[in-house]
Design a protein around this motif. Structure first.
Motif, PDB file in Angstrom:
ATOM      1  N   SER A 182      47.461  23.483  23.802  1.00 28.67           N
ATOM      2  CA  SER A 182      47.837  22.357  24.662  1.00 28.67           C
ATOM      3  C   SER A 182      47.418  22.600  26.105  1.00 28.67           C
ATOM      4  CB  SER A 182      49.356  22.134  24.575  1.00 28.67           C
ATOM      5  OG  SER A 182      49.764  21.109  25.441  1.00 28.67           O
ATOM      6  N   ALA A 183      47.590  23.845  26.572  1.00 30.26           N
ATOM      7  CA  ALA A 183      47.188  24.157  27.948  1.00 30.26           C
ATOM      8  C   ALA A 183      45.680  24.035  28.117  1.00 30.26           C
ATOM      9  CB  ALA A 183      47.665  25.558  28.320  1.00 30.26           C
ATOM     10  N   GLN A 184      44.905  24.524  27.139  1.00 28.54           N
ATOM     11  CA  GLN A 184      43.449  24.414  27.223  1.00 28.54           C
ATOM     12  C   GLN A 184      42.992  22.959  27.186  1.00 28.54           C
ATOM     13  OE1 GLN A 184      41.342  26.903  27.797  1.00 28.54           O
ATOM     14  NE2 GLN A 184      43.027  28.354  27.872  1.00 28.54           N
ATOM     15  N   ILE A 187      43.630  21.438  30.589  1.00 29.29           N
ATOM     16  CA  ILE A 187      42.602  21.858  31.544  1.00 29.29           C
ATOM     17  C   ILE A 187      41.305  21.096  31.299  1.00 29.29           C
ATOM     18  CG2 ILE A 187      41.178  23.803  32.278  1.00 29.29           C
ATOM     19  CD1 ILE A 187      43.534  25.631  31.712  1.00 29.29           C
ATOM     20  N   ALA A 188      40.939  20.931  30.005  1.00 29.77           N
ATOM     21  CA  ALA A 188      39.715  20.193  29.679  1.00 29.77           C
ATOM     22  C   ALA A 188      39.819  18.732  30.113  1.00 29.77           C
ATOM     23  CB  ALA A 188      39.446  20.283  28.181  1.00 29.77           C
ATOM     24  N   ALA A 189      41.019  18.144  29.997  1.00 26.16           N
ATOM     25  CA  ALA A 189      41.201  16.757  30.439  1.00 26.16           C
ATOM     26  C   ALA A 189      41.003  16.634  31.944  1.00 26.16           C
ATOM     27  CB  ALA A 189      42.582  16.254  30.027  1.00 26.16           C
ATOM     28  N   GLN A 190      41.524  17.609  32.690  1.00 29.15           N
ATOM     29  CA  GLN A 190      41.309  17.591  34.134  1.00 29.15           C
ATOM     30  C   GLN A 190      39.827  17.774  34.469  1.00 29.15           C
ATOM     31  OE1 GLN A 190      43.901  20.557  35.787  1.00 29.15           O
ATOM     32  NE2 GLN A 190      45.764  19.478  35.209  1.00 29.15           N
ATOM     33  N   GLU A 191      39.161  18.649  33.748  1.00 31.65           N
ATOM     34  CA  GLU A 191      37.722  18.840  33.965  1.00 31.65           C
ATOM     35  C   GLU A 191      36.956  17.552  33.675  1.00 31.65           C
ATOM     36  OE1 GLU A 191      36.499  22.026  31.530  1.00 31.65           O
ATOM     37  OE2 GLU A 191      37.773  23.518  32.502  1.00 31.65           O
ATOM     38  N   ARG A 192      37.324  16.858  32.582  1.00 29.54           N
ATOM     39  CA  ARG A 192      36.627  15.621  32.237  1.00 29.54           C
ATOM     40  C   ARG A 192      36.803  14.562  33.322  1.00 29.54           C
ATOM     41  NH1 ARG A 192      38.310  11.070  30.763  1.00 29.54           N
ATOM     42  NH2 ARG A 192      40.412  11.854  30.392  1.00 29.54           N
ATOM     43  N   ARG A 193      38.014  14.419  33.835  1.00 34.09           N
ATOM     44  CA  ARG A 193      38.236  13.420  34.884  1.00 34.09           C
ATOM     45  C   ARG A 193      37.447  13.770  36.140  1.00 34.09           C
ATOM     46  NH1 ARG A 193      43.553  13.504  32.598  1.00 34.09           N
ATOM     47  NH2 ARG A 193      44.165  15.164  34.034  1.00 34.09           N
ATOM     48  N   ASP A 260      36.039  19.724  24.459  1.00 33.62           N
ATOM     49  CA  ASP A 260      37.124  20.674  24.682  1.00 33.62           C
ATOM     50  C   ASP A 260      38.477  19.991  24.732  1.00 33.62           C
ATOM     51  OD1 ASP A 260      35.270  22.659  24.773  1.00 33.62           O
ATOM     52  OD2 ASP A 260      35.151  22.733  26.962  1.00 33.62           O
ATOM     53  N   GLU A 261      38.490  18.720  25.152  1.00 37.51           N
ATOM     54  CA  GLU A 261      39.763  18.007  25.277  1.00 37.51           C
ATOM     55  C   GLU A 261      40.428  17.775  23.925  1.00 37.51           C
ATOM     56  OE1 GLU A 261      41.515  14.044  27.591  1.00 37.51           O
ATOM     57  OE2 GLU A 261      39.352  14.371  27.379  1.00 37.51           O
TER      58      GLU A 261
END
Length: 350
Positions: A182-184, A187-193, A260-261
């Protein structure tokens, strides 16, 4: 200054006391040790189940994003410190993880459903209090260790049911894995945005660079004859090519972040699967009994020496001995009723 006669006990006196009181010094510690062993035998046996995990490196994607973000002056943390073995060991003993374990579903050796909170804290109590007491008890039953050279994290749980202990360890590893996935993903969701926003801006900048080059070429169809025009065309083309590379890199990073998300690949590897322990934990009753016997013998011998010293002191200085006994009684009364000691000091001051 008043001087008192010497009433010390020499080595021979101590040896005489030891031989004189040999029965008490042998029988009483032996009885205490027997009581300690009997009480230990009457207690419940405990079993410890253990498992071992190792963290997988997952900082590659973040490093790629950090390299792209560095081109725009943005610092992106790599997150490698959060994946250290000590991090996993602390998470396994955190209150959040322990509460997840208490809320899990388990079965005993007979296949019956077990409520871990009720198993740890039996009796009729308020649910909030029972949960808090169970949390404290489980914290003492969960142990973690980290291998200094290998980085392997070991987790163990000690319970009175071997099958329940195995299930709790397996649940802890599963919860840890789900938490890190869930943490990864977060992080991937933040990277995508971030990448998506930056890609939109980069495409706009690329479009502007293309428009500038197009405007130059339309206004200067024969620019090869002028050095300044050639240099300007080269500068505009380099700017456009650079922005094309940025757009391509951001587009690749965006696609990677999207994958990754939704990725649910475990971020930890189970090195040692928890199994049901076949043998109970050692209660160390012999060691406990021996320690109780030695402590009792030492305390009893100290009491015998103190009694002998008091007898000698009373025979040599009866008046001083009586005064000491009176002060001892007053001290005991002051300890039982400290407010009287305060009132006595106040009366003396007045």
């Amino acid at each position: 200054m008043t001087s008192y006669p010497l009433t010390g006990l020499g080595p021979l006196d101590l040896l005489r006391l030891l031989l004189t009181r040999r029965r008490q010094l042998l029988l009483v510690p032996a009885a205490v040790a027997a009581i300690v062993i009997m009480v230990g035998l009457m207690g419940d046996r405990s079993w410890t189940s253990a498992g071992a995990i190792v963290a997988q490196s997952s900082s590659g994607n973040v490093s790629r994003l950090a390299g792209l973000a560095a081109q725009f002056g943005v610092a992106v943390p790599t997150g490698s410190a959060g994946q250290s073995p000590d991090y996993f060991a602390d998470v396994l003993r955190s209150d959040g993880m322990l509460r997840r374990l208490l809320a899990g579903r388990y079965t005993d050796v007979n296949g019956r459903s077990v409520n871990l909170v009720e198993h740890l804290i039996p009796g009729a109590q308020a649910p909030a209090q029972r949960s808090e007491f169970a949390l404290r008890d489980l914290r003492n039953r969960v142990t973690t260790s980290v291998g200094l050279k290998t980085g392997i994290v070991r987790v163990g749980v000690k319970l009175t049911d071997p099958e329940l202990a195995r299930q709790v360890v397996a649940q802890a590893i599963a919860e840890l894995n789900a938490l890190n996935i869930s943490a990864q993903q977060a992080i991937a969701a933040q990277e995508r945005r971030f990448t998506d926003e930056r890609l939109t801006v980069a495409r706009s900048e690329l479009r502007q660079a293309e428009d500038r080059l197009e405007s130059f070429l339309r206004g200067n169809r024969a620019y090869t004859g002028g050095p300044q025009l050639v240099l300007q065309e080269d500068r505009l083309r380099r700017d456009m090519n650079l922005r094309q590379q940025v757009v391509v890199g951001l587009a690749q990073a965006l696609e990677q972040s999207r994958m990754d998300e939704v990725r649910n690949v475990p971020v930890i590897s189970v090195v040692e699967t928890p199994v049901r322990p076949a043998l109970p934990d050692s209660r160390k009753l012999v060691l406990k009994g021996l320690f109780a016997a030695i402590a009792t013998a030492a305390a009893l011998f100290a009491f015998v020496v103190a009694a002998e010293w008091r007898r000698r002191f009373s025979s040599v200085s009866p008046e001083v001995a009586a005064e000491v006994e009176q002060l001892a009684r007053e001290t005991a009364q002051d300890l039982r009723r400290p407010w009287r000691m305060l009132s006595r000091d106040a009366d003396r001051a007045a």
